[in-house]
Design a protein around this motif. Structure first.
Motif, mmCIF file in Angstrom:
data_model
loop_
_atom_site.group_PDB
_atom_site.id
_atom_site.type_symbol
_atom_site.label_atom_id
_atom_site.label_comp_id
_atom_site.label_asym_id
_atom_site.label_seq_id
_atom_site.Cartn_x
_atom_site.Cartn_y
_atom_site.Cartn_z
ATOM 1 N N GLN A 150 46.163 33.332 36.042
ATOM 2 C CA GLN A 150 45.268 33.262 35.209
ATOM 3 C C GLN A 150 44.587 32.515 34.462
ATOM 4 O OE1 GLN A 150 49.202 34.531 33.326
ATOM 5 N NE2 GLN A 150 48.226 37.321 33.308
ATOM 6 N N LEU A 151 44.746 31.075 34.167
ATOM 7 C CA LEU A 151 44.173 30.621 33.230
ATOM 8 C C LEU A 151 43.036 30.366 34.250
ATOM 9 C CD1 LEU A 151 44.212 28.863 30.889
ATOM 10 C CD2 LEU A 151 45.532 27.025 31.806
ATOM 11 N N SER A 152 43.611 29.963 35.123
ATOM 12 C CA SER A 152 41.752 29.315 36.442
ATOM 13 C C SER A 152 41.056 30.647 36.322
ATOM 14 C CB SER A 152 42.303 28.996 37.726
ATOM 15 O OG SER A 152 42.851 30.259 37.825
ATOM 16 N N ASN A 153 41.606 32.398 36.564
ATOM 17 C CA ASN A 153 40.553 32.810 36.289
ATOM 18 C C ASN A 153 40.057 32.960 34.793
ATOM 19 O OD1 ASN A 153 40.732 33.414 38.535
ATOM 20 N ND2 ASN A 153 42.512 34.954 38.591
ATOM 21 N N LEU A 154 40.530 32.945 33.998
ATOM 22 C CA LEU A 154 39.774 32.645 32.539
ATOM 23 C C LEU A 154 38.908 31.748 31.804
ATOM 24 C CD1 LEU A 154 40.437 34.178 29.380
ATOM 25 C CD2 LEU A 154 41.641 31.815 28.668
ATOM 26 N N LEU A 155 39.060 30.386 33.000
ATOM 27 C CA LEU A 155 37.863 29.596 32.977
ATOM 28 C C LEU A 155 36.702 30.031 33.005
ATOM 29 C CD1 LEU A 155 40.295 26.409 33.009
ATOM 30 C CD2 LEU A 155 39.148 26.863 31.015
ATOM 31 N N ASP A 156 36.515 30.204 34.566
ATOM 32 C CA ASP A 156 35.894 30.658 35.866
ATOM 33 C C ASP A 156 35.221 31.559 35.015
ATOM 34 O OD1 ASP A 156 36.380 29.321 38.151
ATOM 35 O OD2 ASP A 156 37.700 31.659 38.433
ATOM 36 N N SER A 159 39.912 39.458 34.494
ATOM 37 C CA SER A 159 40.297 40.263 35.560
ATOM 38 C C SER A 159 39.309 41.198 36.515
ATOM 39 C CB SER A 159 41.537 41.111 35.151
ATOM 40 O OG SER A 159 42.285 42.019 36.077
ATOM 41 N N ASN A 160 38.471 41.362 35.127
ATOM 42 C CA ASN A 160 37.732 42.646 36.115
ATOM 43 C C ASN A 160 36.694 42.001 37.174
ATOM 44 O OD1 ASN A 160 38.745 45.346 34.597
ATOM 45 N ND2 ASN A 160 37.294 45.027 33.160
ATOM 46 N N ARG A 161 36.138 40.267 36.632
ATOM 47 C CA ARG A 161 35.167 39.981 37.617
ATOM 48 C C ARG A 161 36.485 39.597 38.502
ATOM 49 N NH1 ARG A 161 35.337 34.406 38.199
ATOM 50 N NH2 ARG A 161 34.085 33.131 38.682
ATOM 51 N N THR A 162 37.484 38.302 38.837
ATOM 52 C CA THR A 162 38.121 38.964 40.069
ATOM 53 C C THR A 162 38.336 39.872 40.922
ATOM 54 O OG1 THR A 162 39.079 37.417 38.834
ATOM 55 C CG2 THR A 162 40.207 38.394 40.871
ATOM 56 N N SER A 163 38.636 40.866 39.800
ATOM 57 C CA SER A 163 38.664 42.624 40.851
ATOM 58 C C SER A 163 37.156 42.858 41.764
ATOM 59 C CB SER A 163 39.082 43.603 40.378
ATOM 60 O OG SER A 163 39.929 43.290 39.600
ATOM 61 N N GLN A 164 36.601 42.827 40.926
ATOM 62 C CA GLN A 164 34.953 42.769 41.505
ATOM 63 C C GLN A 164 34.221 42.059 42.769
ATOM 64 O OE1 GLN A 164 33.051 45.367 41.220
ATOM 65 N NE2 GLN A 164 34.508 45.646 39.171
ATOM 66 N N ARG A 165 34.889 40.830 42.657
ATOM 67 C CA ARG A 165 34.409 39.847 43.725
ATOM 68 C C ARG A 165 35.779 40.220 45.138
ATOM 69 N NH1 ARG A 165 32.971 33.786 41.639
ATOM 70 N NH2 ARG A 165 31.757 34.721 40.420
ATOM 71 N N LYS A 166 36.604 40.734 45.177
ATOM 72 C CA LYS A 166 37.944 41.024 45.651
ATOM 73 C C LYS A 166 37.424 42.084 46.245
ATOM 74 C CE LYS A 166 41.988 41.253 47.997
ATOM 75 N NZ LYS A 166 41.861 40.253 48.792
ATOM 76 N N TYR A 208 42.644 51.397 45.846
ATOM 77 C CA TYR A 208 43.027 51.018 45.082
ATOM 78 C C TYR A 208 42.337 49.882 43.751
ATOM 79 C CZ TYR A 208 46.876 50.473 41.889
ATOM 80 O OH TYR A 208 48.005 49.785 40.512
ATOM 81 N N LEU A 209 41.714 48.971 44.428
ATOM 82 C CA LEU A 209 40.954 48.309 43.342
ATOM 83 C C LEU A 209 39.407 49.101 42.583
ATOM 84 C CD1 LEU A 209 40.597 44.946 45.588
ATOM 85 C CD2 LEU A 209 41.245 45.538 43.220
ATOM 86 N N ASN A 210 39.064 49.934 43.081
ATOM 87 C CA ASN A 210 37.427 50.789 42.965
ATOM 88 C C ASN A 210 38.200 51.667 41.777
ATOM 89 O OD1 ASN A 210 35.858 50.255 44.067
ATOM 90 N ND2 ASN A 210 35.954 51.240 45.533
ATOM 91 N N TYR A 211 39.899 52.430 41.966
ATOM 92 C CA TYR A 211 40.802 52.784 40.262
ATOM 93 C C TYR A 211 40.619 52.482 39.237
ATOM 94 C CZ TYR A 211 44.822 55.231 38.319
ATOM 95 O OH TYR A 211 45.865 55.541 37.277
ATOM 96 N N GLN A 212 41.340 50.746 39.730
ATOM 97 C CA GLN A 212 41.481 50.281 38.635
ATOM 98 C C GLN A 212 40.247 49.767 37.524
ATOM 99 O OE1 GLN A 212 43.900 47.128 41.086
ATOM 100 N NE2 GLN A 212 45.551 47.407 39.894
ATOM 101 N N LYS A 244 37.604 51.006 37.850
ATOM 102 C CA LYS A 244 36.450 52.221 37.510
ATOM 103 C C LYS A 244 35.137 52.103 37.691
ATOM 104 C CE LYS A 244 39.850 53.350 34.393
ATOM 105 N NZ LYS A 244 39.900 54.582 34.610
ATOM 106 N N SER A 245 35.359 50.731 39.591
ATOM 107 C CA SER A 245 34.265 50.826 40.176
ATOM 108 C C SER A 245 34.207 52.254 40.645
ATOM 109 C CB SER A 245 33.972 50.297 40.623
ATOM 110 O OG SER A 245 34.276 48.869 40.037
#
Length: 480
Positions: free
Chosen positions: A107-113, A137-144, A177-181, A183-184
């Protein structure tokens, strides 16, 4: 500057001085930071015990040892520099450091990113952290999402096989499921490409290949679930069947169970053709694919078949209307629990005109789960020593009514996404037909694409067809 470089400079990791670094934050062992160290060819090792420390400090070419341990033996600190990395050392500006204590290293590394991508110089207060966690979290999800789309495109560039169908089915479920989470917007072009790719597999007798390849020790289709469980020879078994749970729906359930200290062994498996309850769920509880001429499929028949399959065991068939307690399961070697809320909610969810995704359906599922007894039921079974297996009979899609009607005299069995018709009636059927594996006197009449035999423009969650969402379902083993 990257945050990894800021930490690298602070700890002087390139210096030719051997160091033991106590990391209180977890960020130094996050994949993001360790990958960065490897790319820079920075010498490091991770020590989780004193024995590890002793072994690593004996290596002459090693310069940096990262450990969560604070009590470093004196015989090591006499030769190695001991440094400590704490939350106050995390490279952010402002007074938000203490608010970082509750975050994991990832979480900390994603936050710093997220922060460094936006503006690494900004000043952060404790109240800013929730906002940045959401952004991260949204940034990580979009990359995923981008990664999954690329992996799917690569997989569907060649003809489908059994294993690639499983792979793409799982990727596609995760993407839904990621699109749902997030709202993409759903990628309808990719959806069409996947449908055409997988449809070619099924129309080339793909399910016949599946049935040949599916064995008790390596099940590929739901009719092999009970034979597979029998090979495991556990003393106490619980089979939990969630009617209408595709891979995306499984990920909702997995998220719902994530705080329960449960591990999941996740496999994909094929539903039967057509992907309807009367066929596919019957196959699960019979442990057989001989389900196309059943006179009265349903719960009573399933309970009877389940007991017959485990004839030398004490069995019990529960539904979600039953209360699962230690007393209720006392004395039973093998139990099954049937939950139908996915199917019930799918058929009852109301969709706005032109709705093309499962968002309102998934919302309804979450509301139901939060008030359900599913967690308590699973906990009770685990506490009483049961090995738990989770399965599903089929998944579902958002389908649109095509206004077509099949005459009753042409139909053996009807579902909105597929009808079973006698082979001698095929000449009167205008829809495309598909062979049922090892059934010579019946065919499936399939509506086009993601439509269904219903009033024109009607929208609902339904099943019976051959899309990956309907045909690729989870088969999960739970462990504590």
């Amino acid at each position: 500057m990257q945050w990894q470089l800021a930490i690298h400079i602070k700890l002087n990791l390139d210096a030719n001085t051997p160091k033991v670094i106590t990391d209180h934050t977890g960020i130094l062992t996050s994949p993001s930071f360790l990958t960065w160290l490897s790319e820079r060819k920075t010498s490091y090792a991770i020590a989780t015990s004193t024995a590890d420390l002793m072994a690593f400090t004996a290596q002459l070419d090693l310069l940096n040892i990262i450990t969560p341990k604070s009590d470093i033996p004196a015989f090591i600190t006499n030769k190695w520099t001991h440094k400590t990395f704490s939350w106050s050392d995390v490279p952010v500006n402002g007074n938000a450091h203490m608010a970082l204590k509750n975050l994991s290293g990832d979480q900390l590394s994603n936050l710093l990113d997220a922060i460094y991508e936006a503006d690494r110089h900004q000043v952060l207060n404790e109240t800013d952290i929730p906002k940045w966690l959401e952004i991260a979290s949204n940034r990580t999800s979009q990359r995923k999402i981008e990664s999954l789309q690329n992996e799917i495109q690569t997989a569907i560039s060649v003809p489908a096989t059994i294993e690639s169908i499983f792979t793409v089915g799982k990727f596609w479920g995760e993407l839904i499921y990621l699109n749902y989470q997030t709202k993409s917007k759903q990628n309808n072009v990719l959806q069409t490409e996947i449908d055409l790719w997988s449809q070619a597999f099924f129309f080339a007798n793909g399910m016949e290949k599946v049935m040949f390849a599916s064995t008790p020790k390596s099940p590929k289709s739901v009719d092999r679930i009970l034979p597979n469980i029998k090979t495991i020879k556990n003393d106490k078994i619980a089979l939990i069947c969630f009617d209408c749970m595709g891979w995306a729906e499984w990920l909702i359930l997995k998220d719902y169970l994530k705080d329960e200290a449960i591990a999941f062994q996740e496999d994909a498996i094929f539903a039967m053709l057509p992907s309807v309850t009367a066929i596919s769920r019957s196959a699960i509880f019979q442990g057989s694919s001989d389900v196309y001429n059943l006179k009265s499929p349903g719960r009573a028949a399933e309970a009877k078949s389940f007991a017959a399959f485990f004839e030398n065991k004490h069995t019990k068939y529960f539904t979600d209307k039953d209360v699962i307690t230690s007393d209720a399961i006392l004395g039973y070697d093998v139990v099954s629990v049937l939950y139908t809320f996915y199917d019930d909610l799918g058929h009852s969810t109301h969709f706005a005109p032109l709705e093309d995704n499962k968002e309102p359906y998934f919302d309804a599922v979450w509301r139901y789960l939060e008030k359900s007894t599913v967690k308590d039921d699973i906990s009770t079974l685990l506490k009483n020593g049961y090995s738990i297996f989770i399965c599903s009979d089929h998944g579902s899609v958002v389908a649109v009514g095509n206004g077509q009607k099949l005459e009753k005299y042409l139909i053996d069995s009807f579902a909105k996404r597929a009808a079973i018709v006698p082979i001698d009636a095929v000449s009167h059927v205008k829809q495309q037909t598909l062979k049922i594996p090892f059934v010579d006197d019946k065919l499936l009449a399939l509506p086009e694409g993601r439509t269904m035999y219903a009033n024109m423009g009607t929208i609902e969650v339904n099943h019976g067809g051959i899309t990956l969402e309907e045909m690729v379902v989870p088969y999960i083993k739970l462990t504590q």
